[in-house]
Design an enzyme around this catalytic site. Structure first.
Site, PDB file in Angstrom:
ATOM      1  NE  ARG A  54      55.672  -5.240  30.707  1.00  0.00           N
ATOM      2  CZ  ARG A  54      54.679  -5.706  29.940  1.00  0.00           C
ATOM      3  NH1 ARG A  54      53.938  -4.887  29.223  1.00  0.00           N
ATOM      4  NH2 ARG A  54      54.433  -6.994  29.911  1.00  0.00           N
ATOM      5  CE1 TYR A 106      69.762  16.944  28.358  1.00  0.00           C
ATOM      6  CE2 TYR A 106      68.788  15.179  27.080  1.00  0.00           C
ATOM      7  CZ  TYR A 106      69.626  15.607  28.086  1.00  0.00           C
ATOM      8  OH  TYR A 106      70.327  14.684  28.813  1.00  0.00           O
ATOM      9  CG  ASP A 179      62.177  19.563  27.639  1.00  0.00           C
ATOM     10  OD1 ASP A 179      62.010  19.843  28.836  1.00  0.00           O
ATOM     11  OD2 ASP A 179      63.153  18.896  27.213  1.00  0.00           O
ATOM     12  CE  LYS A 204      68.385  16.545  33.942  1.00  0.00           C
ATOM     13  NZ  LYS A 204      68.093  16.896  32.557  1.00  0.00           N
TER      14      LYS A 204
HETATM   15  C1  LIG Z   1      67.945  16.248  31.336  1.00  0.00           C
HETATM   16  C2  LIG Z   1      67.025  16.744  30.300  1.00  0.00           C
HETATM   17  C3  LIG Z   1      66.342  15.863  29.440  1.00  0.00           C
HETATM   18  C4  LIG Z   1      66.555  14.356  29.494  1.00  0.00           C
HETATM   19  O1  LIG Z   1      66.108  13.837  30.726  1.00  0.00           O
HETATM   20  P1  LIG Z   1      66.729  12.526  31.443  1.00  0.00           P
HETATM   21  O2  LIG Z   1      65.956  12.449  32.705  1.00  0.00           O
HETATM   22  O3  LIG Z   1      68.196  12.780  31.629  1.00  0.00           O
HETATM   23  O4  LIG Z   1      66.485  11.381  30.527  1.00  0.00           O
HETATM   24  C5  LIG Z   1      65.468  16.403  28.513  1.00  0.00           C
HETATM   25  N1  LIG Z   1      65.268  17.731  28.426  1.00  0.00           N
HETATM   26  C6  LIG Z   1      65.913  18.614  29.228  1.00  0.00           C
HETATM   27  C7  LIG Z   1      65.656  20.065  29.079  1.00  0.00           C
HETATM   28  C8  LIG Z   1      66.816  18.145  30.188  1.00  0.00           C
HETATM   29  O5  LIG Z   1      67.463  19.015  30.965  1.00  0.00           O
END
Ligand SMILES: *Cc1c(COP(=O)(O)O)cnc(C)c1O
Length: 383
Positions: A54, A106, A179, A204
């Site tokens: 963990r 997001y 982000d 992604k």
């Molecule tokens: C998909 C996404 C998230 C969230 O990520 P997860 O892996 O689905 O938890 C946050 N920010 C952006 C820009 C995203 O495309």
């Protein structure tokens, strides 16, 4: 590590996963370290520093090392999802702190902040993504501990000037976290523009094959705030699993070729369909018509990414009909995989969403460009 070639570019280092070979067999592809626990020495010390899964894991560490190199940071943390990466940063704030966050972001992060912020005593104040004058005024007024940015941001792809946002944050001693899921380290390295922390939904582009849920944070400095985030991952147990980390490590080896191919396809599609008789508006930061183009051109290099949105004639009905007629583009959420996806965001996000009803969001993949254009042409013709 890269001991034979210290000047190799991040791209080369990522392709070779830092050139690490496994010492027991010489394997070029690293094994997956799956053990949850580690033997103590007779004196009860842990000689390699690993105690329990963990807290840390060698496969996770290997993937983190590649990402740290790609973003030009000093350390990374891989976690179970993009959401656990984003929430880890906000949970490191203290009750009474203020966070400035963008109006368009997001939706999952916005939704969580709206409930969590109030309940945990963190004040959430929204700023217009691309208006740094307003961001400065709000910063002077609220003296935040954190400014959050997302650029280009879902799903209008508005662009935030990272260098200016960093100057504004630092003028009051706040951190800037970005982000950068959509930009990827191939096109933008937020830390080089002054950001303190970079966040990715590694689900992604970083993984790139729509087969892992993963999140990542990279930091420019290993300080007290970062250590709070490190202990949040360990204490609440959001570390990424070793199999996911291994898949991510494999995915990152082809990150540059995938992102360049998707960006080239997206640019060509944006140019081809801007001004099309069924298109109300083409939203892509690579087009001079996009309001964020000038800033994007300054802080992105090598392309403008694989994400674009199209506002379709005929309102919601027109958009839904166009999506229904697509064959190669799969109607699915998420983005950043090698395959092209389309989504009607407004129906996903619900009535409180700021997204226009006539908007379709596209994650442009790396298929042959002519096939993608033909599929869009035939779907639009039927609207
Ligand atoms: C998909 C996404 C998230 C969230 O990520 P997860 O892996 O689905 O938890 C946050 N920010 C952006 C820009 C995203 O495309």
């Amino acid at each position: 590590m890269s001991k034979n070639f210290p000047d190799a570019s991040p791209e080369t280092l990522a392709v070779q996963a830092l050139g690490v070979t496994e010492p027991l067999t010489g394997a070029v592809t690293p094994p997956v370290y799956i053990s949850s626990t580690f033997e103590r020495e007779p004196d009860l010390e842990y000689k390699n520093g690993f105690i329990y899964g963990r807290a840390d894991n060698q496969t996770v560490r290997q993937a983190e090392a590649v990402l740290t190199t790609l973003e030009g940071g000093v350390a990374s943390l891989l976690v179970a999802s993009g959401m656990s990466a984003a929430t880890g940063v906000f949970m490191a704030l203290k009750p009474g702190d203020t966070a400035l966050v963008p109006e368009v972001m997001y939706w999952g992060v916005r939704k969580w902040l709206n409930s969590w912020g109030a309940e945990w005593g963190v004040k959430i104040v929204y700023y217009p993504n691309d208006d740094m004058t307003t961001l400065r005024a709000l910063t002077e007024q609220h003296r935040p501990a954190l400014i959050w940015a997302e650029t280009p941001s879902n799903p209008m792809w508005s662009v935030t000037d990272i260098a200016e946002a960093a100057r504004i944050a630092h003028s009051v001693g706040a951190k800037l976290a970005v982000d950068s899921t959509v930009a990827t380290p191939v096109l933008t390295q937020p830390l080089a523009h002054g950001a303190d922390i970079v966040m990715h939904s590694a689900t992604k582009y970083l993984n790139g094959h729509s087969d892992v849920i993963a999140g990542a944070l990279v930091t420019a400095q290993d300080d007290a705030f970062w250590q709070r985030i490190v202990s949040i991952r360990k204490d609440i147990g959001t570390i990424m699993g070793p199999f996911e980390a291994w898949l991510l490590l494999r995915g990152m080896r082809t990150l540059h070729v995938r992102v360049r191919a998707a960006s080239a396809n997206a640019m060509a599609i944006a140019r081809h369909f801007e001004g099309h008789s069924k298109v109300v508006q083409m939203l892509y930061p690579g087009l001079p018509s996009h309001p964020g183009h000038a800033t994007a051109a300054r802080q992105m290099s090598g392309g403008f990414g694989g994400m674009l949105s199209i506002r379709i004639k005929g309102g919601k009905q027109g958009a839904v009909k166009a999506a229904a007629g697509l064959v190669l583009f799969k109607r699915a959420t998420s983005l950043g995989g090698v395959e092209s996806l389309v989504e009607h965001r407004r129906s996903i996000e619900g009535p409180e969403s700021p997204v226009p009803e006539d908007l379709l969001r596209f994650s442009i993949g790396i298929e042959k460009l002519d096939d993608l254009i033909a599929d869009l042409e035939q779907a639009l013709a039927a609207v």
